[in-house]
Write a protein that holds these residues in place. Structure first.
Motif, PDB file in Angstrom:
ATOM      1  N   ARG A 192       0.849  -1.200   0.000  1.00 10.70           N
ATOM      2  CA  ARG A 192       0.000   0.000   0.000  1.00 10.70           C
ATOM      3  C   ARG A 192       0.877   1.240   0.000  1.00 10.70           C
ATOM      4  O   ARG A 192       1.779   1.386   0.846  1.00 10.70           O
ATOM      5  N   TYR A 193       0.609   2.151  -0.946  1.00 13.63           N
ATOM      6  CA  TYR A 193       1.396   3.368  -1.090  1.00 13.63           C
ATOM      7  C   TYR A 193       0.486   4.584  -0.908  1.00 13.63           C
ATOM      8  O   TYR A 193      -0.625   4.618  -1.441  1.00 13.63           O
ATOM      9  N   VAL A 194       0.976   5.571  -0.160  1.00 14.29           N
ATOM     10  CA  VAL A 194       0.183   6.774   0.121  1.00 14.29           C
ATOM     11  C   VAL A 194       0.927   7.999  -0.409  1.00 14.29           C
ATOM     12  O   VAL A 194       2.141   8.138  -0.233  1.00 14.29           O
TER      13      VAL A 194
ATOM     14  N   LYS B 280       6.283  17.247 -12.904  1.00 16.51           N
ATOM     15  CA  LYS B 280       6.530  17.088 -11.472  1.00 16.51           C
ATOM     16  C   LYS B 280       5.922  15.776 -10.986  1.00 16.51           C
ATOM     17  O   LYS B 280       4.700  15.625 -10.964  1.00 16.51           O
ATOM     18  N   PRO B 281       6.758  14.818 -10.591  1.00 13.04           N
ATOM     19  CA  PRO B 281       6.207  13.535 -10.147  1.00 13.04           C
ATOM     20  C   PRO B 281       5.483  13.634  -8.815  1.00 13.04           C
ATOM     21  O   PRO B 281       5.866  14.415  -7.936  1.00 13.04           O
ATOM     22  N   MET B 282       4.413  12.865  -8.693  1.00 11.85           N
ATOM     23  CA  MET B 282       3.728  12.711  -7.417  1.00 11.85           C
ATOM     24  C   MET B 282       4.343  11.486  -6.741  1.00 11.85           C
ATOM     25  O   MET B 282       4.446  10.420  -7.352  1.00 11.85           O
ATOM     26  N   VAL B 283       4.744  11.648  -5.495  1.00 15.26           N
ATOM     27  CA  VAL B 283       5.494  10.603  -4.795  1.00 15.26           C
ATOM     28  C   VAL B 283       4.580   9.832  -3.844  1.00 15.26           C
ATOM     29  O   VAL B 283       3.947  10.420  -2.960  1.00 15.26           O
ATOM     30  N   TYR B 284       4.537   8.526  -4.038  1.00 19.46           N
ATOM     31  CA  TYR B 284       3.758   7.626  -3.193  1.00 19.46           C
ATOM     32  C   TYR B 284       4.721   6.772  -2.377  1.00 19.46           C
ATOM     33  O   TYR B 284       5.573   6.070  -2.945  1.00 19.46           O
ATOM     34  N   ARG B 285       4.582   6.823  -1.056  1.00 19.11           N
ATOM     35  CA  ARG B 285       5.493   6.078  -0.180  1.00 19.11           C
ATOM     36  C   ARG B 285       4.817   4.802   0.343  1.00 19.11           C
ATOM     37  O   ARG B 285       3.658   4.827   0.755  1.00 19.11           O
ATOM     38  N   ARG B 286       5.573   3.735   0.321  1.00 19.32           N
ATOM     39  CA  ARG B 286       5.049   2.453   0.802  1.00 19.32           C
ATOM     40  C   ARG B 286       4.865   2.490   2.311  1.00 19.32           C
ATOM     41  O   ARG B 286       5.716   2.977   3.048  1.00 19.32           O
ATOM     42  N   GLN B 287       3.717   1.953   2.761  1.00 18.36           N
ATOM     43  CA  GLN B 287       3.379   1.929   4.170  1.00 18.36           C
ATOM     44  C   GLN B 287       3.804   0.600   4.785  1.00 18.36           C
ATOM     45  O   GLN B 287       3.721  -0.451   4.172  1.00 18.36           O
ATOM     46  N   LYS B 288       4.259   0.672   6.027  1.00 20.82           N
ATOM     47  CA  LYS B 288       4.711  -0.539   6.722  1.00 20.82           C
ATOM     48  C   LYS B 288       3.531  -1.375   7.197  1.00 20.82           C
ATOM     49  O   LYS B 288       2.483  -0.855   7.499  1.00 20.82           O
TER      50      LYS B 288
END
Length: 214
Positions: free
Chosen positions: A31-33, A206-214
């Motif tokens: 899951r990336y937010v 401009k990229p939108m950055v999605y970070r993986r959730q633990k």
């Protein structure tokens, strides 16, 4: 402060491990937010079976997408499952004896849809009107309709030109929310950067950055 440093180091180590091992579906799934964007909420879920679910909320618009994903090199590739019906479907068209042309838009349950822009093309040219609370756009003293376009400004989507019968004056469409809100990813490539994914779909500069959730 020590907890912040520990968390930062752990994130860096996780990113280095992903780079060293190479991107695989098993390592990328999760899951990336979205982070770092004001007034926008979004997340992407990459399921291990190769399916994905995406959502983005901005202002009054809520976008979604579902489909398949795979890894290609150091990128994640998204392909949306297209809706089965168009955004606006013509369901009734009648030649009533009225001095005007009326275009109605409802949901599948019959609920009127207001605030839609309707552009009617007749033998005299184009005319515009907005659906009222009853879901009706009225064109006084209009005749010989050729085509109509229905626009939903919030989503910047429209029906395209839909041909009409010249003698018909009472025309009804049903709106398909899924087709309007679905994001049409086709071979959309998201760059893998450690534990983040970079998306350029909405802004190529401009990229939108999605970070993986633990």
């Amino acid at each position: 402060m020590s907890r912040l440093r520990t968390s930062s180091v752990a994130g860096v180590l996780a990113a280095l491990i992903l780079v060293a091992q190479g991107a695989t579906p098993e390592r990328v799934a999760g899951r990336y937010v979205l982070e770092g964007e004001h007034e926008v909420g979004s997340e992407l879920v990459l399921q291990r079976g190769g399916q994905f679910a995406y959502m983005l909320s901005y202002g009054a618009a809520d976008y979604t997408a579902r489909g398949k994903w795979h890894v290609a090199g150091e990128t994640v590739v998204l392909d949306t499952r297209p809706p089965t019906e168009p955004p606006f479907k013509l369901v009734r068209s009648l030649p009533l004896h009225t001095p005007d042309i009326r275009v109605w838009v409802t949901t599948k349950k019959g609920t009127p849809v207001p605030r839609l822009e309707v552009v009617l093309t007749t033998e005299k040219g184009d005319a515009s009107a907005t659906t009222d609370r009853d879901g009706m756009a009225i064109f006084p003293a209009a005749s010989a309709a050729k085509s109509v376009i229905i626009r939903m400004p919030v989503y910047n989507k429209d029906s395209g030109a839909i041909a009409l019968k010249e003698l018909d004056t009472d025309i009804t469409f049903v709106m398909n929310p899924e087709a309007i809100a679905t994001v049409p990813f086709h071979g959309e490539m998201l760059k893998i950067e450690g534990d983040t994914l970079e998306m350029l779909y909405w802004d190529k500069t401009k990229p939108m950055v999605y970070r993986r959730q633990k």
